[in-house]
Every structure is written in structure tokens, then in C-alpha cells.
Design an enzyme around this catalytic site. Structure first.
Site, PDB file in Angstrom:
ATOM      1  N   ASP A  16       0.867  -1.180   0.000  1.00  0.00           N
ATOM      2  CA  ASP A  16       0.000   0.000   0.000  1.00  0.00           C
ATOM      3  C   ASP A  16       0.903   1.228   0.000  1.00  0.00           C
ATOM      4  OD1 ASP A  16      -2.506   1.475   0.380  1.00  0.00           O
ATOM      5  OD2 ASP A  16      -1.711   1.951   2.363  1.00  0.00           O
ATOM      6  N   SER A  17       0.294   2.380  -0.211  1.00  0.00           N
ATOM      7  CA  SER A  17       1.053   3.623  -0.162  1.00  0.00           C
ATOM      8  C   SER A  17       1.503   3.958   1.263  1.00  0.00           C
ATOM      9  CB  SER A  17       0.191   4.762  -0.695  1.00  0.00           C
ATOM     10  OG  SER A  17      -1.030   4.802   0.013  1.00  0.00           O
ATOM     11  N   CYS A  79      -3.826  -0.856  -1.917  1.00  0.00           N
ATOM     12  CA  CYS A  79      -4.129   0.547  -2.225  1.00  0.00           C
ATOM     13  C   CYS A  79      -5.094   0.638  -3.408  1.00  0.00           C
ATOM     14  CB  CYS A  79      -2.821   1.258  -2.553  1.00  0.00           C
ATOM     15  SG  CYS A  79      -3.033   2.974  -3.011  1.00  0.00           S
ATOM     16  N   CYS A 190     -11.347   3.250  -0.719  1.00  0.00           N
ATOM     17  CA  CYS A 190     -10.049   3.747  -0.243  1.00  0.00           C
ATOM     18  C   CYS A 190      -9.731   2.984   1.030  1.00  0.00           C
ATOM     19  CB  CYS A 190     -10.127   5.252   0.038  1.00  0.00           C
ATOM     20  SG  CYS A 190      -8.647   5.926   0.799  1.00  0.00           S
ATOM     21  N   HIS A 192      -8.544   3.714   3.787  1.00  0.00           N
ATOM     22  CA  HIS A 192      -8.824   4.335   5.081  1.00  0.00           C
ATOM     23  C   HIS A 192     -10.314   4.390   5.448  1.00  0.00           C
ATOM     24  CE1 HIS A 192      -4.786   5.705   4.266  1.00  0.00           C
ATOM     25  NE2 HIS A 192      -4.689   6.323   5.422  1.00  0.00           N
TER      26      HIS A 192
HETATM   27  N1  DGL Z   1      -4.104   3.884   0.115  1.00  0.00           N
HETATM   28  C1  DGL Z   1      -4.727   4.919  -0.673  1.00  0.00           C
HETATM   29  C2  DGL Z   1      -5.933   4.346  -1.428  1.00  0.00           C
HETATM   30  O1  DGL Z   1      -6.551   3.394  -1.007  1.00  0.00           O
HETATM   31  C3  DGL Z   1      -5.129   6.104   0.176  1.00  0.00           C
HETATM   32  C4  DGL Z   1      -3.947   6.921   0.657  1.00  0.00           C
HETATM   33  C5  DGL Z   1      -3.166   7.555  -0.464  1.00  0.00           C
HETATM   34  O2  DGL Z   1      -3.690   8.468  -1.141  1.00  0.00           O
HETATM   35  O3  DGL Z   1      -2.051   7.116  -0.688  1.00  0.00           O
HETATM   36  O4  DGL Z   1      -6.257   4.840  -2.479  1.00  0.00           O
END
Ligand code: DGL
Length: 272
Positions: A16-17, A79, A190, A192
Site C-alpha cells: 500500500d502507499s 491501495c 479507499c 482508510h
Molecule cells: N491507500 C490509498 C488508497 O486506497 C489512500 C492513501 C493515499 O492516497 O495514498 O487509495
């Protein structure tokens, strides 16, 4: 092409990011506790959600390469933004399965909707990519899609504000147009957003089903491993290893909240 080297006891790789993908790892861990898991959070380059397609693809290639060096048996792109932009490219770079969260999330939404009106919330990148809409339309051409980028939810979730008045106000501001549409299903597109599920649900109302693509992806990953006879048969809980590209001070606090598990060691690495 990278040569696959794995067995059923090899780890599941997740990237993930940053910390958000731990919500997806949570679902994987709940469903397949005995699997070994390696998690990579590219938090030095967070966020992906505001970056261009080209940048997200190049970051994702580096994340993939890192996990392949760890000899994982499957890669889960947790992500949503990376899944939206990079999955078609990176899945061609290896023979092991590389799966994202978009298809499982879209399929669950299609199965759930009764009136074919589906909402999608995600980062600007995910919404702009049209990835969920494309997958939904392929299965349900008559679907009506309503999407909205809800960028502030990421910071609100990380700051532990999921249930406070700012979260409620922000959710109301972002989601009122969706609530006023006819959707009966909303994809939390997303990593989060499942942290804010209660707040989102309070704004949307009980009649609207919230889809968590992380949960659907965990089921999909298990089905793939089962089909390939690659499920770990061990009765013991698998190991969890965490790698990040930066170590912000509060990483452990946020990570443990997202994962709902204690994290002992986090290794800082360089992938670019
Ligand atoms: N993990 C990213 C997503 O699910 C959210 C956080 C980011 O923008 O890196 O798109």
C-alpha cells in the site's frame, strides 16, 4: 519477467502507499490467520491518491519487486489508487497472482444492488481513473454510477478522528449529494474509509449497504490460493512482517489502530 519461487508456506505479500492497507491486511489476517504475511507501506511517497497514473505505476513496480524478492506466493495491492492505475501493468511482470481491490469490491457492489444505482467514494486518483465504474459496467451495463472523491477522510482516519464532530461534518459535506441520489450500495473505495464506516453509515442511512473492498479482496485471495492449492495448511498463526519506506513517529499507533493487532517490529527499507 521475474521467476516465481514459492510454496504453500510462502508468505502473502501486501503493499500500500502507507498505513491504510493495514485495513486490508486486517481482513486477510482475520480470514486466513495461519498465512504468513509480509506488508510493505510505501509511506515515504504517500499519498498515491493525488499522484499521476505514471508515478503510481512506477512506485507500484518498485513495491512489487520488493515483495517478489521476499518470495511471496501472491501479491495483494491493498491501495485502491495503485489497484486502479497500476494493476494491469504490474500483473504482467510476474507469473504469481497479483490482485487488487477494485474487481472484488465492484463485484460485491453488483451482487448487492437491487436498483442498479451504485456509489463510489475514493481518492481523487481512484475516482478519476474510473476503475470501479468500468468493472461495474462490465457486469451490469445498466448500472448508474455516482462517485465522489473524499480526500480529507484519509487524514481524519489517520488522526484518530473517525467519530468526532469534524469527521461527521466532513462526511455530511462529502456525502449529502450521494445520499440524495438513489444509490442503495456504496463502495468505500479507499483503504482508510472502513475506519470511518460508522460515521459514513450515519450520514448515508441504514438502507444503504457499505461495501468494504478489503473484505472482498481477502475472500478473493483465499479462493485463488485454494484453487492453486497454495493455502498454508499450518495450524499455527502465521508470522507478520512489516516494511516501510519511512518511519513517522506515530506509525505504530496508527498501524495498530488500523490493523487491530499489536505490531512488534517495523523495518525501514529503501526501494527506489
Ligand atoms: N491507500 C490509498 C488508497 O486506497 C489512500 C492513501 C493515499 O492516497 O495514498 O487509495
Amino acid at each position: 519477467m521475474f521467476k516465481p519461487q514459492f510454496t504453500s508456506t510462502s508468505p502473502v505479500g501486501i503493499f500500500d502507499s502507507g498505513v491504510g492497507g493495514l485495513t486490508v491486511m486486517h481482513s486477510v489476517s482475520q480470514l486466513m490467520p495461519n498465512e504468513n504475511i509480509i506488508y510493505l507501506g510505501d509511506n515515504a511517497r504517500l499519498p498515491y491518491g493525488t499522484k499521476s497514473k505514471e508515478t503510481v505505476i512506477s512506485y507500484s513496480i518498485e513495491c512489487l519487486k520488493f515483495l517478489l524478492k521476499k518470495k511471496v506466493k501472491i501479491v495483494i495491492v491493498a491501495c485502491n489508487t495503485a489497484s486502479s492505475y497500476a494493476l494491469p501493468f504490474i500483473s504482467r511482470l510476474t507469473k504469481i497472482p497479483v490482485i487488487g481491490v477494485i474487481e472484488p469490491g465492484a463485484n460485491a457492489a453488483v451482487s448487492n444492488t437491487s436498483n442498479n444505482h451504485i456509489g463510489i467514494i475514493g481518492t481523487a486518483g481512484t475516482v478519476r481513473s474510473g476503475s470501479y465504474a468500468r468493472k461495474i459496467k462490465r457486469k451490469l451495463p445498466e448500472a448508474k454510477i455516482y462517485s465522489k472523491a473524499c480526500s480529507l477522510f484519509v487524514q481524519i482516519a489517520e488522526d484518530g478522528w473517525a467519530d468526532n464532530k469534524i469527521a461527521k461534518l466532513t462526511a455530511k459535506e462529502y456525502l449529502t449529494p450521494l445520499r440524495e441520489s438513489r444509490i442503495d450500495t456504496l463502495i468505500m473505495g479507499c483503504t482508510h474509509y472502513p475506519i470511518l464506516k460508522k460515521t459514513i453509515s450515519n450520514v448515508m442511512g441504514k438502507k444503504i449497504t457499505l461495501i468494504d473492498p478489503g473484505i472482498e479482496t481477502a475472500k478473493y485471495a483465499r479462493a485463488i490460493l485454494q484453487k492453486k492449492n497454495l493455502l498454508n495448511k499450518s495450524k499455527k498463526k502465521g508470522y507478520r512482517k512489516f516494511y516501510v519506506t519511512d518511519t513517522p513517529n506515530n506509525f505504530h499507533v496508527v498501524a495498530e489502530r488500523f490493523l487491530e493487532e499489536k505490531i512488534t517490529q517495523v523495518n525501514k527499507i529503501k526501494i527506489s
